[in-house]
Write an enzyme that holds these catalytic residues in place. Structure first.
Site, PDB file in Angstrom:
ATOM      1  N   HIS A  17       9.252   7.288   8.021  1.00 27.14           N
ATOM      2  CA  HIS A  17       9.830   7.424   6.686  1.00 27.14           C
ATOM      3  C   HIS A  17      11.296   7.819   6.873  1.00 27.14           C
ATOM      4  O   HIS A  17      11.650   8.506   7.831  1.00 27.14           O
ATOM      5  CB  HIS A  17       9.054   8.462   5.868  1.00 27.14           C
ATOM      6  CG  HIS A  17       7.711   7.944   5.425  1.00 27.14           C
ATOM      7  ND1 HIS A  17       7.444   7.535   4.154  1.00 27.14           N
ATOM      8  CD2 HIS A  17       6.571   7.739   6.128  1.00 27.14           C
ATOM      9  CE1 HIS A  17       6.193   7.112   4.062  1.00 27.14           C
ATOM     10  NE2 HIS A  17       5.634   7.233   5.254  1.00 27.14           N
TER      11      HIS A  17
ATOM     12  N   HIS B  72       5.376   4.645  12.769  1.00 23.96           N
ATOM     13  CA  HIS B  72       5.464   4.609  11.298  1.00 23.96           C
ATOM     14  C   HIS B  72       6.484   5.667  10.871  1.00 23.96           C
ATOM     15  O   HIS B  72       6.219   6.866  10.964  1.00 23.96           O
ATOM     16  CB  HIS B  72       4.060   4.906  10.757  1.00 23.96           C
ATOM     17  CG  HIS B  72       3.924   4.959   9.262  1.00 23.96           C
ATOM     18  ND1 HIS B  72       3.108   4.102   8.555  1.00 23.96           N
ATOM     19  CD2 HIS B  72       4.450   5.793   8.334  1.00 23.96           C
ATOM     20  CE1 HIS B  72       3.138   4.397   7.272  1.00 23.96           C
ATOM     21  NE2 HIS B  72       3.953   5.434   7.111  1.00 23.96           N
TER      22      HIS B  72
ATOM     23  N   CYS C 253       4.072   9.333   0.535  1.00 26.83           N
ATOM     24  CA  CYS C 253       2.714   9.796   0.249  1.00 26.83           C
ATOM     25  C   CYS C 253       2.758  10.762  -0.926  1.00 26.83           C
ATOM     26  O   CYS C 253       3.531  11.719  -0.910  1.00 26.83           O
ATOM     27  CB  CYS C 253       2.135  10.479   1.484  1.00 26.83           C
ATOM     28  SG  CYS C 253       0.512  11.170   1.177  1.00 26.83           S
TER      29      CYS C 253
ATOM     30  N   ASN D 176       9.442   4.607   3.016  1.00 23.67           N
ATOM     31  CA  ASN D 176       9.280   4.141   4.395  1.00 23.67           C
ATOM     32  C   ASN D 176      10.577   3.469   4.822  1.00 23.67           C
ATOM     33  O   ASN D 176      11.352   3.009   3.986  1.00 23.67           O
ATOM     34  CB  ASN D 176       8.165   3.087   4.469  1.00 23.67           C
ATOM     35  CG  ASN D 176       6.806   3.656   4.187  1.00 23.67           C
ATOM     36  OD1 ASN D 176       6.498   4.008   3.061  1.00 23.67           O
ATOM     37  ND2 ASN D 176       5.987   3.750   5.208  1.00 23.67           N
TER      38      ASN D 176
ATOM     39  N   ARG E 249       0.838  -1.206   0.000  1.00 24.66           N
ATOM     40  CA  ARG E 249       0.000   0.000   0.000  1.00 24.66           C
ATOM     41  C   ARG E 249       0.879   1.265   0.000  1.00 24.66           C
ATOM     42  O   ARG E 249       1.051   1.904  -1.032  1.00 24.66           O
ATOM     43  CB  ARG E 249      -0.951  -0.035   1.225  1.00 24.66           C
ATOM     44  CG  ARG E 249      -2.080   0.971   1.191  1.00 24.66           C
ATOM     45  CD  ARG E 249      -1.705   2.378   1.585  1.00 24.66           C
ATOM     46  NE  ARG E 249      -1.102   2.500   2.901  1.00 24.66           N
ATOM     47  CZ  ARG E 249      -0.594   3.635   3.360  1.00 24.66           C
ATOM     48  NH1 ARG E 249      -0.613   4.734   2.615  1.00 24.66           N
ATOM     49  NH2 ARG E 249      -0.014   3.704   4.553  1.00 24.66           N
ATOM     50  N   ASP E 250       1.474   1.596   1.125  1.00 23.16           N
ATOM     51  CA  ASP E 250       2.278   2.828   1.202  1.00 23.16           C
ATOM     52  C   ASP E 250       3.452   2.740   0.226  1.00 23.16           C
ATOM     53  O   ASP E 250       3.834   3.733  -0.411  1.00 23.16           O
ATOM     54  CB  ASP E 250       2.787   3.025   2.636  1.00 23.16           C
ATOM     55  CG  ASP E 250       3.137   4.458   2.965  1.00 23.16           C
ATOM     56  OD1 ASP E 250       3.182   5.293   2.049  1.00 23.16           O
ATOM     57  OD2 ASP E 250       3.378   4.761   4.148  1.00 23.16           O
TER      58      ASP E 250
HETATM   59  P1  HMG Z   1     -12.706  14.422  -3.445  1.00 27.74           P
HETATM   60  O1  HMG Z   1     -12.328  14.685  -4.864  1.00 27.74           O
HETATM   61  O2  HMG Z   1     -12.860  15.580  -2.531  1.00 27.74           O
HETATM   62  O3  HMG Z   1     -13.970  13.489  -3.274  1.00 27.74           O
HETATM   63  O4  HMG Z   1     -11.590  13.438  -2.859  1.00 27.74           O
HETATM   64  P2  HMG Z   1     -15.342  13.375  -4.003  1.00 27.74           P
HETATM   65  O5  HMG Z   1     -16.269  12.818  -2.988  1.00 27.74           O
HETATM   66  O6  HMG Z   1     -15.675  14.675  -4.684  1.00 27.74           O
HETATM   67  O7  HMG Z   1     -15.076  12.277  -5.117  1.00 27.74           O
HETATM   68  C1  HMG Z   1     -14.322  12.492  -6.271  1.00 27.74           C
HETATM   69  C2  HMG Z   1     -14.396  11.246  -7.137  1.00 27.74           C
HETATM   70  O8  HMG Z   1     -13.757  10.162  -6.476  1.00 27.74           O
HETATM   71  C3  HMG Z   1     -15.836  10.781  -7.392  1.00 27.74           C
HETATM   72  O9  HMG Z   1     -15.829  10.096  -8.632  1.00 27.74           O
HETATM   73  C4  HMG Z   1     -16.060   9.776  -6.294  1.00 27.74           C
HETATM   74  O10 HMG Z   1     -17.051   8.838  -6.593  1.00 27.74           O
HETATM   75  C5  HMG Z   1     -14.711   9.122  -6.205  1.00 27.74           C
HETATM   76  P3  HMG Z   1     -16.583  10.713  -9.924  1.00 27.74           P
HETATM   77  O11 HMG Z   1     -17.992  10.880  -9.477  1.00 27.74           O
HETATM   78  O12 HMG Z   1     -15.892  12.019 -10.216  1.00 27.74           O
HETATM   79  O13 HMG Z   1     -16.353   9.650 -10.962  1.00 27.74           O
HETATM   80  N1  HMG Z   1     -14.418   8.597  -4.861  1.00 27.74           N
HETATM   81  C6  HMG Z   1     -13.999   7.361  -4.637  1.00 27.74           C
HETATM   82  N2  HMG Z   1     -13.747   6.316  -5.472  1.00 27.74           N
HETATM   83  C7  HMG Z   1     -13.339   5.171  -4.898  1.00 27.74           C
HETATM   84  N3  HMG Z   1     -13.135   5.015  -3.569  1.00 27.74           N
HETATM   85  C8  HMG Z   1     -13.372   6.032  -2.711  1.00 27.74           C
HETATM   86  C9  HMG Z   1     -13.836   7.259  -3.263  1.00 27.74           C
HETATM   87  N4  HMG Z   1     -14.134   8.436  -2.706  1.00 27.74           N
HETATM   88  C10 HMG Z   1     -14.513   9.247  -3.702  1.00 27.74           C
HETATM   89  N5  HMG Z   1     -13.174   5.864  -1.414  1.00 27.74           N
HETATM   90  C11 HMG Z   1     -10.930  11.655  -1.372  1.00 27.74           C
HETATM   91  C12 HMG Z   1     -11.657  12.991  -1.516  1.00 27.74           C
HETATM   92  C13 HMG Z   1     -10.765  11.392   0.107  1.00 27.74           C
HETATM   93  C14 HMG Z   1     -11.758  10.565  -2.043  1.00 27.74           C
HETATM   94  C15 HMG Z   1      -9.560  11.760  -2.102  1.00 27.74           C
HETATM   95  O14 HMG Z   1      -8.917  12.887  -1.626  1.00 27.74           O
HETATM   96  C16 HMG Z   1      -8.686  10.560  -1.885  1.00 27.74           C
HETATM   97  O15 HMG Z   1      -8.953   9.477  -2.379  1.00 27.74           O
HETATM   98  N6  HMG Z   1      -7.592  10.737  -1.131  1.00 27.74           N
HETATM   99  C17 HMG Z   1      -6.698   9.629  -0.789  1.00 27.74           C
HETATM  100  C18 HMG Z   1      -5.301  10.092  -0.793  1.00 27.74           C
HETATM  101  C19 HMG Z   1      -4.384   8.944  -0.399  1.00 27.74           C
HETATM  102  O16 HMG Z   1      -4.661   7.791  -0.665  1.00 27.74           O
HETATM  103  N7  HMG Z   1      -3.256   9.290   0.242  1.00 27.74           N
HETATM  104  C20 HMG Z   1      -2.317   8.305   0.676  1.00 27.74           C
HETATM  105  C21 HMG Z   1      -2.765   7.566   1.904  1.00 27.74           C
HETATM  106  S1  HMG Z   1      -2.363   8.417   3.412  1.00 27.74           S
HETATM  107  C22 HMG Z   1      -0.690   8.078   3.644  1.00 27.74           C
HETATM  108  O17 HMG Z   1      -0.041   7.523   2.804  1.00 27.74           O
HETATM  109  C23 HMG Z   1      -0.062   8.406   4.963  1.00 27.74           C
HETATM  110  C24 HMG Z   1       0.238   7.187   5.842  1.00 27.74           C
HETATM  111  O18 HMG Z   1       1.122   6.282   5.202  1.00 27.74           O
HETATM  112  C25 HMG Z   1       0.880   7.638   7.158  1.00 27.74           C
HETATM  113  C26 HMG Z   1       2.045   8.614   6.923  1.00 27.74           C
HETATM  114  O19 HMG Z   1       3.097   8.200   6.444  1.00 27.74           O
HETATM  115  O20 HMG Z   1       1.832   9.781   7.206  1.00 27.74           O
HETATM  116  C27 HMG Z   1      -1.052   6.422   6.179  1.00 27.74           C
HETATM  117 MG    MG Z   2       3.376   6.520   5.169  1.00 25.44          MG
END
Ligand code: HMG
Ligand code: MG
Length: 301
Positions: free
Chosen positions: A210, A208, A241, A250, A17-18
């Site tokens: 990096h 966690h 990210c 990571n 994933r990450d």
């Molecule tokens: P948005 O654009 O504000 O949301 O994004 P929306 O509700 O307007 O939806 C936009 C489109 O996405 C729509 O599709 C939704 O249906 C679809 P359209 O109608 O245009 O065809 N959609 C989805 N599709 C599938 N699954 C879903 C979903 N939600 C909406 N769940 C949203 C808001 C939260 C969805 C977006 O910003 C997003 O997906 N963000 C994720 C970012 C991400 O994955 N970041 C990495 C993970 S965090 C990380 O890595 C940190 C961590 O490792 C710890 C660390 O190191 O800090 C955990």
């Molecule tokens: Mg991370």
């Protein structure tokens, strides 16, 4: 003075994933499945498989449903990340029983990562967590920018602890506290994790890191000293990210396992098999494997 150390530690493998979410070239689903199976073969018992996020935001995770369908097993705790109701609805369509929700402490990071402020994000997540707990899911909360934010700089530890409180009140089973951009120093790590350990003694606490500034192993030692024995790591040191500039890879699973085992802290992970898992994913990556253990023990790079 002797170090106080645990006899064993748990590795939560976040590579699928990450590790992969930041890869620009799409890694074929079949390769992801082989990578996950091989990591399990190396002894990994807890793993983030993928994330049910918007494929427009993170194209690499577009095959999440297929990965989950093919890769769940009953011997491993398999996490799937979900940011919102839509993501949780996708979880409900699978047999997955462990969910990771995520949010940062800082507004600026959250605006870029989930298009919401911290408060807006929590307002959406809390009822979702409560519902998941009513349905007996294991819920892990991943807390980004717990030490530093790429946009706001140093985070006040009291803000991180307040967010942790909100998650614990909502009923989460685990807090995974992240140094998203690899900027924390060991004294900051020791201080925050000591406070978390005192405040949330009954919750699983995970660190966690990096490795942007090559402080991750030192930070793991500091976290061990604070009583932490669970670490998120990524095979090959992959990851970062996409929405946090400076979030390099990571900390590498193999470097952490090597250090822990040398300290007589049992991880249950076979380093040779871990290298085999990395070899599966390596040809599909846009950058070389940079972990020290991999470099010293293969002819690949
Ligand atoms: P948005 O654009 O504000 O949301 O994004 P929306 O509700 O307007 O939806 C936009 C489109 O996405 C729509 O599709 C939704 O249906 C679809 P359209 O109608 O245009 O065809 N959609 C989805 N599709 C599938 N699954 C879903 C979903 N939600 C909406 N769940 C949203 C808001 C939260 C969805 C977006 O910003 C997003 O997906 N963000 C994720 C970012 C991400 O994955 N970041 C990495 C993970 S965090 C990380 O890595 C940190 C961590 O490792 C710890 C660390 O190191 O800090 C955990
Ligand atoms: Mg991370």
């Amino acid at each position: 003075m002797m170090l106080t150390l645990p006899k064993k530690a748990t590795i939560i493998e976040v590579g699928p994933r990450d590790g992969l979410q930041n890869e620009k070239l799409f890694v074929p689903t079949e390769i992801k499945k082989q990578f996950i199976a091989s990591l399990r073969g190396a002894g990994i018992k807890e793993m983030e498989l993928t994330s049910f996020v918007s494929p427009q935001w993170v194209p690499q995770m577009a095959d999440a449903a297929e990965v989950v369908f093919e890769c769940l097993d009953s011997l491993t705790r398999n996490f799937v990340l979900a940011p919102n109701q839509k993501g949780i609805n996708r979880v409900y369509m699978t047999n997955c029983n462990a969910v990771a929700v995520f949010i940062g402490v800082s507004d600026s990071f959250n605006q870029r990562n989930i298009n919401k402020t911290t408060q807006q994000g929590m307002a959406e997540l809390i009822p979702l967590i409560q519902e998941l707990k009513e349905k007996h899911y294991f819920v892990r909360a991943c807390i980004s920018t717990a030490f530093y934010c790429p946009f706001e700089g140093k985070i006040d530890p009291s803000h991180t602890i307040k967010l942790c409180h909100e998650f614990v009140e909502a009923g989460v089973d685990e807090l995974s506290v992240a140094d998203t951009i690899g900027m924390a120093a060991p004294n900051e790590v020791y201080s925050l994790f000591s406070q978390l350990k005192t405040t949330f003694g009954n919750i699983l606490l995970t660190a966690h890191f990096h490795d942007t500034r090559k402080l991750a192993l030192s930070n793991i030692l500091a976290a061990l000293q604070a009583g932490i024995d669970r670490f998120d790591t990524s095979a090959g040191g992959l990851g970062g990210c996409p929405f946090a500039p400076g979030a390099a890879g990571n900390v590498a699973t193999e470097d952490v396992v090597y250090m822990l085992e040398r300290m007589d802290i049992n991880t249950g992970i076979d380093l040779n098999k871990l290298l085999e898992a990395i070899e599966i994913i390596r040809p599909h990556l846009s950058r070389p494997i940079e972990s020290t253990y991999f470099r010293l023990n293969t002819f690949a790079n």
